[in-house]
Design a protein around this motif. Structure first.
Motif, PDB file in Angstrom:
ATOM      1  N   PHE A  34       1.001  -1.116  -0.067  1.00 48.15           N
ATOM      2  CA  PHE A  34       0.020  -0.054  -0.114  1.00 48.15           C
ATOM      3  C   PHE A  34       0.938   1.331  -0.087  1.00 48.15           C
ATOM      4  O   PHE A  34       0.800   1.972  -0.624  1.00 48.15           O
ATOM      5  N   ALA A  35       1.871   1.278   0.884  1.00 48.04           N
ATOM      6  CA  ALA A  35       2.671   2.507   1.078  1.00 48.04           C
ATOM      7  C   ALA A  35       3.716   2.751  -0.396  1.00 48.04           C
ATOM      8  O   ALA A  35       3.578   3.591  -0.846  1.00 48.04           O
ATOM      9  N   LEU A  36       3.872   1.488  -0.930  1.00 47.96           N
ATOM     10  CA  LEU A  36       4.673   1.512  -2.278  1.00 47.96           C
ATOM     11  C   LEU A  36       3.660   1.926  -3.328  1.00 47.96           C
ATOM     12  O   LEU A  36       4.310   3.046  -4.222  1.00 47.96           O
ATOM     13  N   GLY A  37       2.647   1.584  -3.318  1.00 43.96           N
ATOM     14  CA  GLY A  37       1.492   2.195  -4.319  1.00 43.96           C
ATOM     15  C   GLY A  37       1.288   3.664  -4.209  1.00 43.96           C
ATOM     16  O   GLY A  37       1.247   4.491  -5.091  1.00 43.96           O
ATOM     17  N   MET A  38       1.216   4.323  -2.960  1.00 45.27           N
ATOM     18  CA  MET A  38       0.951   5.622  -2.865  1.00 45.27           C
ATOM     19  C   MET A  38       2.319   6.140  -3.248  1.00 45.27           C
ATOM     20  O   MET A  38       2.005   7.422  -3.656  1.00 45.27           O
ATOM     21  N   GLU A  39       3.302   5.892  -2.924  1.00 45.35           N
ATOM     22  CA  GLU A  39       4.525   6.587  -3.288  1.00 45.35           C
ATOM     23  C   GLU A  39       4.732   6.530  -4.718  1.00 45.35           C
ATOM     24  O   GLU A  39       5.060   7.702  -5.158  1.00 45.35           O
ATOM     25  N   SER A  40       4.382   5.418  -5.358  1.00 49.26           N
ATOM     26  CA  SER A  40       4.310   5.520  -6.734  1.00 49.26           C
ATOM     27  C   SER A  40       3.288   6.655  -7.346  1.00 49.26           C
ATOM     28  O   SER A  40       3.442   7.334  -8.413  1.00 49.26           O
ATOM     29  N   TRP A  41       2.240   6.363  -6.956  1.00 46.49           N
ATOM     30  CA  TRP A  41       1.209   7.610  -7.304  1.00 46.49           C
ATOM     31  C   TRP A  41       1.631   8.796  -7.175  1.00 46.49           C
ATOM     32  O   TRP A  41       1.548   9.687  -8.176  1.00 46.49           O
ATOM     33  N   ALA A  42       2.214   9.058  -5.897  1.00 46.28           N
ATOM     34  CA  ALA A  42       2.508  10.502  -5.666  1.00 46.28           C
ATOM     35  C   ALA A  42       3.726  10.852  -6.641  1.00 46.28           C
ATOM     36  O   ALA A  42       3.964  12.170  -7.093  1.00 46.28           O
ATOM     37  N   ASP A  43       4.771   9.957  -6.983  1.00 46.59           N
ATOM     38  CA  ASP A  43       5.750  10.178  -7.808  1.00 46.59           C
ATOM     39  C   ASP A  43       5.080  10.668  -9.161  1.00 46.59           C
ATOM     40  O   ASP A  43       5.723  11.602  -9.955  1.00 46.59           O
ATOM     41  N   GLN A  44       4.146   9.704  -9.645  1.00 47.89           N
ATOM     42  CA  GLN A  44       3.561  10.332 -11.001  1.00 47.89           C
ATOM     43  C   GLN A  44       2.839  11.594 -10.895  1.00 47.89           C
ATOM     44  O   GLN A  44       2.808  12.243 -12.092  1.00 47.89           O
ATOM     45  N   GLN A  45       2.292  12.059  -9.882  1.00 47.74           N
ATOM     46  CA  GLN A  45       1.662  13.225  -9.688  1.00 47.74           C
ATOM     47  C   GLN A  45       2.578  14.241  -9.739  1.00 47.74           C
ATOM     48  O   GLN A  45       2.386  15.371 -10.430  1.00 47.74           O
ATOM     49  N   SER A  46       3.805  14.221  -9.081  1.00 42.87           N
ATOM     50  CA  SER A  46       4.752  15.371  -8.775  1.00 42.87           C
ATOM     51  C   SER A  46       5.779  15.460  -9.759  1.00 42.87           C
ATOM     52  O   SER A  46       6.181  16.495 -10.241  1.00 42.87           O
TER      53      SER A  46
END
Length: 141
Positions: A34-46
């Motif tokens: 879950f944390a890795l997925g959130m980090e990946s999503w944040a990386d894509q957004q920023s």
């Protein structure tokens, strides 16, 4: 009271503790996912995916760990149950280990393949190699 009855009575808490540790391990790995997925999503957004390769490598490591824990836990519990003469419990966890282990082996093989890329194919050398016995086509020689 026989020796096997005593062993079986002591085995119940041990097997219960192993089941609890297995479930906690699975939950910890799911939290990591879950944390890795959130980090990946944040990386894509920023950042537009600047860390995508590193996050992909971490994802493959996560899949390997998840496959090992998911299939290895019931196998270890089955082994402990059989050793403590809890035959029915051992059989249940052995069936569970096989049922989880077959797809886990496939997932782990693909994650490992992506984690350890194959070496580049051999090709012509990137520099001039002089050969003896004839004229050289290397610049300056």
């Amino acid at each position: 009271m026989t020796s096997s009855t005593t062993t079986a009575r002591r085995g119940g808490p041990v097997v219960g503790l192993l089941v609890l540790l297995w479930l906690v391990g699975l939950l910890a790995l799911l939290w990591w996912a879950f944390a890795l997925g959130m980090e990946s999503w944040a990386d894509q957004q920023s950042n537009g995916g600047a860390r995508a390769a590193e996050l992909g490598r971490q994802g493959n490591q996560l899949l390997l760990a998840l496959a090992v824990v998911a299939a290895g836990g019931p196998a270890l519990i089955a082994l402990a149950a059989y050793w403590m003469r809890l035959v029915r419990t051992g059989t249940v966890f052995l069936v569970l280990a096989v049922a989880i282990g077959i797809p886990a082996l496939w997932v782990a093989a693909h994650a490992y393949r992506d984690l350890a890329p194959s070496p580049p194919p051999p090709g012509p050398p990137g520099h001039c190699v002089e050969l003896s016995g004839g004229d050289t086509r290397c610049p300056g020689g």
